[in-house]
Design a protein around this motif. Structure first.
Motif, PDB file in Angstrom:
ATOM      1  N   PHE A  17      -1.509   5.487  -1.561  1.00  0.00           N
ATOM      2  CA  PHE A  17      -2.243   5.583  -2.817  1.00  0.00           C
ATOM      3  C   PHE A  17      -1.312   5.382  -4.017  1.00  0.00           C
ATOM      4  N   ASN A  18      -0.166   6.045  -3.985  1.00  0.00           N
ATOM      5  CA  ASN A  18       0.795   5.901  -5.081  1.00  0.00           C
ATOM      6  C   ASN A  18       1.376   4.504  -5.142  1.00  0.00           C
ATOM      7  N   GLY A  19       1.460   3.838  -3.980  1.00  0.00           N
ATOM      8  CA  GLY A  19       1.933   2.459  -3.955  1.00  0.00           C
ATOM      9  C   GLY A  19       1.022   1.545  -4.762  1.00  0.00           C
ATOM     10  N   VAL A  20      -0.286   1.764  -4.662  1.00  0.00           N
ATOM     11  CA  VAL A  20      -1.248   0.976  -5.439  1.00  0.00           C
ATOM     12  C   VAL A  20      -1.081   1.255  -6.932  1.00  0.00           C
ATOM     13  N   LEU A  21      -0.946   2.531  -7.286  1.00  0.00           N
ATOM     14  CA  LEU A  21      -0.764   2.886  -8.697  1.00  0.00           C
ATOM     15  C   LEU A  21       0.527   2.295  -9.255  1.00  0.00           C
ATOM     16  N   LEU A  22       1.594   2.341  -8.447  1.00  0.00           N
ATOM     17  CA  LEU A  22       2.869   1.789  -8.887  1.00  0.00           C
ATOM     18  C   LEU A  22       2.782   0.270  -9.043  1.00  0.00           C
ATOM     19  N   ALA A  23       2.040  -0.386  -8.159  1.00  0.00           N
ATOM     20  CA  ALA A  23       1.850  -1.837  -8.265  1.00  0.00           C
ATOM     21  C   ALA A  23       1.162  -2.197  -9.574  1.00  0.00           C
ATOM     22  N   LEU A  39       6.544  -8.249  -7.089  1.00  0.00           N
ATOM     23  CA  LEU A  39       6.797  -6.879  -6.652  1.00  0.00           C
ATOM     24  C   LEU A  39       5.491  -6.098  -6.571  1.00  0.00           C
ATOM     25  N   SER A  40       4.605  -6.322  -7.526  1.00  0.00           N
ATOM     26  CA  SER A  40       3.288  -5.674  -7.490  1.00  0.00           C
ATOM     27  C   SER A  40       2.516  -6.101  -6.257  1.00  0.00           C
ATOM     28  N   LEU A  41       2.582  -7.400  -5.958  1.00  0.00           N
ATOM     29  CA  LEU A  41       1.896  -7.926  -4.783  1.00  0.00           C
ATOM     30  C   LEU A  41       2.473  -7.344  -3.501  1.00  0.00           C
ATOM     31  N   LEU A  42       3.791  -7.224  -3.441  1.00  0.00           N
ATOM     32  CA  LEU A  42       4.443  -6.627  -2.275  1.00  0.00           C
ATOM     33  C   LEU A  42       3.991  -5.187  -2.069  1.00  0.00           C
ATOM     34  N   LEU A  43       3.982  -4.396  -3.133  1.00  0.00           N
ATOM     35  CA  LEU A  43       3.545  -3.000  -3.029  1.00  0.00           C
ATOM     36  C   LEU A  43       2.082  -2.903  -2.615  1.00  0.00           C
ATOM     37  N   LEU A  44       1.262  -3.826  -3.110  1.00  0.00           N
ATOM     38  CA  LEU A  44      -0.155  -3.817  -2.754  1.00  0.00           C
ATOM     39  C   LEU A  44      -0.341  -4.141  -1.275  1.00  0.00           C
ATOM     40  N   LEU A 195       5.091   6.934   7.081  1.00  0.00           N
ATOM     41  CA  LEU A 195       5.966   7.968   6.541  1.00  0.00           C
ATOM     42  C   LEU A 195       7.211   7.365   5.886  1.00  0.00           C
ATOM     43  N   SER A 196       7.744   6.302   6.503  1.00  0.00           N
ATOM     44  CA  SER A 196       8.929   5.661   5.933  1.00  0.00           C
ATOM     45  C   SER A 196       8.609   5.016   4.590  1.00  0.00           C
ATOM     46  N   PHE A 197       7.401   4.448   4.469  1.00  0.00           N
ATOM     47  CA  PHE A 197       7.001   3.858   3.190  1.00  0.00           C
ATOM     48  C   PHE A 197       6.934   4.932   2.104  1.00  0.00           C
ATOM     49  N   SER A 198       6.326   6.054   2.425  1.00  0.00           N
ATOM     50  CA  SER A 198       6.252   7.146   1.459  1.00  0.00           C
ATOM     51  C   SER A 198       7.640   7.619   1.063  1.00  0.00           C
ATOM     52  N   MET A 199       8.520   7.753   2.051  1.00  0.00           N
ATOM     53  CA  MET A 199       9.876   8.218   1.781  1.00  0.00           C
ATOM     54  C   MET A 199      10.620   7.243   0.879  1.00  0.00           C
ATOM     55  N   VAL A 200      10.552   5.942   1.208  1.00  0.00           N
ATOM     56  CA  VAL A 200      11.228   4.927   0.401  1.00  0.00           C
ATOM     57  C   VAL A 200      10.668   4.901  -1.016  1.00  0.00           C
TER      58      VAL A 200
END
Length: 342
Positions: A17-23, A39-44, A195-200
């Protein structure tokens, strides 16, 4: 669902969820970040892939359409990561080719999904596309590592030379960690990728938010007017007369030794009187010098200009130049040439 599973679900899904907001936020700041759309596209794409993983882990009977969407996004992670690293490293190269390259991948994935949907071709998606997307991701990670090879070599040999918060390296390192977590999931757990995505993601936020602490580090300390005048005069001589900023190995401790003060005192002085840290102060000098070279010597390549100004990497040069001048070096040279010819 016991507490541990609740915790896993919360942490993994919150990262997506935060990845979308950050994108969304990064795209909004696209004028200040080189390659921000990529970078936005990658996070999405990562968020969609991670979201699918979380949903499938806690609900194995998930709709095949959602599984297809997640694997389709996985096929696009590698191309978007490579495009960002390439764009950040070489802002003026292949600006048109990269979108067409990514569009070709989107078209191919959409075509396969339309004619061979997940629900009627389980073997294709669960075996070939699942494994193939992972190897496509790996291939682009290797390609992106090659693009950033100069930074990686510099980081390996002398870590202090490179800004440890360099965005392409953070993204590349995070991409490798998440890929490894998914690739080794058979020996650990399928949820490890999420989990690794959240951690990174959270570690990256912590790293970049640390920049704000430097602004208040010396707020309670002041340098006298006499000390300030003496330091300013010495600093001006070293940078304006000796052009010490052209030394790519110049560091805060080295400059402090030349000034005869501690590096803590110099850092405090720059923060107090110029409102910036050492790297920001140095880059301003280098960009101003680069502007002179671009105006006076039209035959110099951008890489050569970056080297003459003391930048270790072309990408750092491009980022600093755009930050302080509002233009890329090529745009600045073109506009200056147009003014002279008019």
């Amino acid at each position: 669902m016991e507490f541990s599973r609740y915790f896993l679900f919360f942490f993994a899904s919150l990262g997506a969820f935060n990845g979308v907001l950050l994108a969304i936020w990064i795209y909004h700041k696209r004028q200040a970040i080189t390659g921000a759309p990529w970078l936005s596209l990658l996070l999405l794409m990562l968020s969609v892939r991670i979201g699918k993983s979380v949903a499938f882990y806690f609900s194995p009977g998930l709709s095949k359409d959602i599984l297809q969407l997640g694997l389709s996004a996985c096929c696009l992670i590698g191309p978007s990561l490579f495009s960002f690293c390439f764009r950040a490293q070489s802002p003026d190269k292949y600006r048109v080719v990269l979108p067409w390259h990514f569009a070709a991948w989107v078209f191919m994935v959409a075509l396969i999904g339309y004619f061979y949907p997940y629900h009627s071709h389980l073997e294709l998606w669960q075996s070939w596309i699942y494994r193939g997307s992972s190897y496509v991701w790996l291939g682009y990670l290797l390609a992106a590592s090659w693009v950033c090879r100069d930074k990686l070599v510099a980081l390996w040999s002398t870590p202090s030379r490179l800004a440890w918060r360099d965005m392409p390296l953070v993204v590349l390192g995070g991409g490798w960690l998440i890929w490894l977590a998914y690739y080794t999931a058979a020996y650990t757990s399928y949820i490890m990728g999420a989990l690794s995505f959240s951690m990174v993601l959270y570690l990256s936020v912590v790293v970049y938010s640390g920049a704000g602490k430097a602004k208040v580090k010396y707020a309670a300390q002041r340098i006298s007017d006499q000390q300030s005048h003496e330091l300013s005069a010495k600093l001006t001589h070293l940078l304006d007369e000796e052009r010490l900023f052209t030394d790519p190995d110049l560091s805060l401790p080295r400059l402090a030794r030349r000034l005869g003060v501690s590096h803590t005192k110099l850092s405090q002085f720059l923060n107090q009187h110029y409102g910036c840290n050492f790297n920001q102060y140095l880059n301003r000098y280098r960009v101003e010098y680069a502007q002179g070279l671009l105006c006076q010597q039209q035959n110099l390549t951008m890489d050569h200009v970056a080297e003459l100004c003391g930048f270790n990497a072309s990408s750092t040069f491009y980022t600093a130049f755009k930050k302080y001048s509002g233009q890329t070096p090529s745009q600045f040279r073109a506009s200056n040439t147009a003014k002279l010819s008019s």
